[in-house]
Design a protein around this motif. Structure first.
Motif, short mmCIF file in Angstrom:
data_model
loop_
_atom_site.label_atom_id
_atom_site.label_comp_id
_atom_site.label_asym_id
_atom_site.label_seq_id
_atom_site.Cartn_x
_atom_site.Cartn_y
_atom_site.Cartn_z
N PHE A 15 0.80 -1.22 0.00
CA PHE A 15 0.00 0.00 0.00
C PHE A 15 0.84 1.27 0.00
O PHE A 15 0.31 2.36 0.18
N GLY A 16 2.14 1.12 -0.21
CA GLY A 16 3.02 2.28 -0.29
C GLY A 16 3.46 2.79 1.07
O GLY A 16 3.00 2.33 2.11
N LEU A 17 4.36 3.71 1.02
CA LEU A 17 4.84 4.36 2.23
C LEU A 17 3.93 5.53 2.55
O LEU A 17 3.26 6.07 1.67
N SER A 18 3.90 5.93 3.79
CA SER A 18 3.09 7.07 4.20
C SER A 18 3.73 8.34 3.65
O SER A 18 4.92 8.56 3.80
N ASN A 19 2.92 9.17 2.96
CA ASN A 19 3.42 10.41 2.37
C ASN A 19 2.96 11.58 3.24
O ASN A 19 1.75 11.82 3.36
N PRO A 20 3.92 12.32 3.83
CA PRO A 20 3.53 13.43 4.70
C PRO A 20 2.70 14.50 3.98
O PRO A 20 1.92 15.21 4.61
N ASP A 21 2.82 14.60 2.65
CA ASP A 21 2.02 15.57 1.90
C ASP A 21 0.53 15.21 1.88
O ASP A 21 -0.31 16.03 1.52
N ASN A 22 0.20 13.96 2.25
CA ASN A 22 -1.20 13.53 2.28
C ASN A 22 -1.84 13.72 3.65
O ASN A 22 -2.97 13.31 3.87
N VAL A 23 -1.11 14.35 4.58
CA VAL A 23 -1.65 14.69 5.89
C VAL A 23 -2.01 16.17 5.85
O VAL A 23 -1.15 17.02 5.61
N LYS A 24 -3.29 16.48 6.05
CA LYS A 24 -3.78 17.86 5.92
C LYS A 24 -4.32 18.36 7.25
O LYS A 24 -4.87 17.61 8.05
N HIS A 25 -4.16 19.66 7.45
CA HIS A 25 -4.71 20.33 8.63
C HIS A 25 -5.91 21.14 8.16
O HIS A 25 -5.78 22.00 7.30
N MET A 26 -7.08 20.82 8.71
CA MET A 26 -8.31 21.46 8.28
C MET A 26 -8.94 22.20 9.46
O MET A 26 -8.73 21.85 10.61
N ASP A 27 -9.72 23.22 9.14
CA ASP A 27 -10.40 24.00 10.17
C ASP A 27 -11.63 23.25 10.66
O ASP A 27 -12.37 22.66 9.86
N ARG A 28 -11.87 23.27 11.94
CA ARG A 28 -13.00 22.57 12.57
C ARG A 28 -14.32 22.96 11.93
O ARG A 28 -15.25 22.16 11.85
N THR A 29 -14.42 24.20 11.42
CA THR A 29 -15.67 24.68 10.82
C THR A 29 -16.00 23.95 9.51
O THR A 29 -17.12 24.06 9.02
N GLN A 30 -15.06 23.20 8.95
CA GLN A 30 -15.30 22.46 7.71
C GLN A 30 -16.02 21.13 7.96
O GLN A 30 -16.34 20.42 7.02
N PHE A 31 -16.28 20.83 9.22
CA PHE A 31 -16.94 19.59 9.60
C PHE A 31 -18.32 19.89 10.17
O PHE A 31 -18.53 20.94 10.76
N ALA A 32 -19.24 18.95 10.01
CA ALA A 32 -20.56 19.10 10.61
C ALA A 32 -20.41 19.19 12.13
O ALA A 32 -19.49 18.59 12.70
N ALA A 33 -21.31 19.93 12.76
CA ALA A 33 -21.23 20.13 14.21
C ALA A 33 -21.26 18.80 14.96
O ALA A 33 -20.64 18.66 16.02
N ASP A 34 -21.99 17.80 14.42
CA ASP A 34 -22.11 16.52 15.11
C ASP A 34 -21.15 15.45 14.58
O ASP A 34 -21.28 14.28 14.89
N ALA A 35 -20.17 15.85 13.77
CA ALA A 35 -19.21 14.89 13.21
C ALA A 35 -18.37 14.26 14.31
O ALA A 35 -17.95 14.94 15.25
N ASP A 36 -18.14 12.95 14.19
CA ASP A 36 -17.29 12.24 15.14
C ASP A 36 -15.83 12.48 14.76
O ASP A 36 -15.35 11.94 13.77
N LEU A 37 -15.17 13.32 15.53
CA LEU A 37 -13.77 13.65 15.23
C LEU A 37 -12.81 12.93 16.17
O LEU A 37 -11.71 13.40 16.43
N SER A 38 -13.22 11.76 16.64
CA SER A 38 -12.34 10.96 17.50
C SER A 38 -11.16 10.47 16.68
O SER A 38 -11.29 10.14 15.49
N GLU A 39 -9.99 10.40 17.34
CA GLU A 39 -8.79 9.90 16.67
C GLU A 39 -9.04 8.49 16.14
O GLU A 39 -9.60 7.64 16.83
N GLY A 40 -8.70 8.27 14.86
CA GLY A 40 -8.88 6.97 14.23
C GLY A 40 -10.16 6.84 13.42
O GLY A 40 -10.33 5.88 12.67
N THR A 41 -11.06 7.82 13.55
CA THR A 41 -12.30 7.78 12.78
C THR A 41 -11.99 7.96 11.29
O THR A 41 -11.20 8.83 10.92
N ILE A 42 -12.61 7.12 10.45
CA ILE A 42 -12.44 7.24 9.00
C ILE A 42 -13.67 7.93 8.45
O ILE A 42 -14.80 7.54 8.74
#
Length: 149
Positions: A72-99
């Protein structure tokens, strides 16, 4: 047993488990009860995976290990993004590991894994969840179809 073997252009129906080196099953067609249908040479499998399947016949089983660069390839740091919390629904599950599924500008959906939430910043990893992992495939060929030429 059929005499038809897995080769270039063959369509194969198979069950597989993808296991991590610690024995954890990361994915399994057997668990879902739905075999995979793949075509050799169409780019859906890595070259190393195709080589491991070559010559197998209906009814055969095989276990083999692939390094990250072969699977499945090596992990590419360019594929890790930092997004603003406001881009998610208020009730979105943002627990670590959630897909979660994210829709790109081209309309396609891509899975991302929540890695961290710090204040209003949400870290999302768009690498394949098994990127950077050595994996063990446990496959069983259910059928092999080849186009008559």
């Amino acid at each position: 047993m059929s005499d038809v073997v897995v080769g270039p252009g063959a369509q194969i129906f198979m069950h597989f488990n993808v296991e991590l080196t610690d024995g954890t099953v990361a994915d399994s067609t057997r668990a879902h009860g739905k075999p995979a249908r793949l075509t050799m040479g169409d780019g859906s499998l890595s070259g190393a995976m195709e080589v491991a399947l070559l010559g197998m016949k209906k009814g055969e089983k095989k276990r083999f290990m692939l390094d990250p660069d072969q699977a499945f390839g090596l992990s590419n740091p360019d594929n890790v993004k930092h997004m603003d919390r406001t881009q998610f629904a208020a009730d979105a599950d943002l627990s670590e590991g959630t897909i979660m599924a994210f829709t790109a500008a081209d309309g396609n959906q891509y899975p991302g894994v929540i890695r961290a939430v710090e204040g209003d910043s949400v870290t999302v990893d768009f690498n394949h969840p098994l990127a950077g992992q050595t994996v063990i495939f446990d496959v069983e060929i259910l059928d092999v179809l080849v186009k008559e030429s």
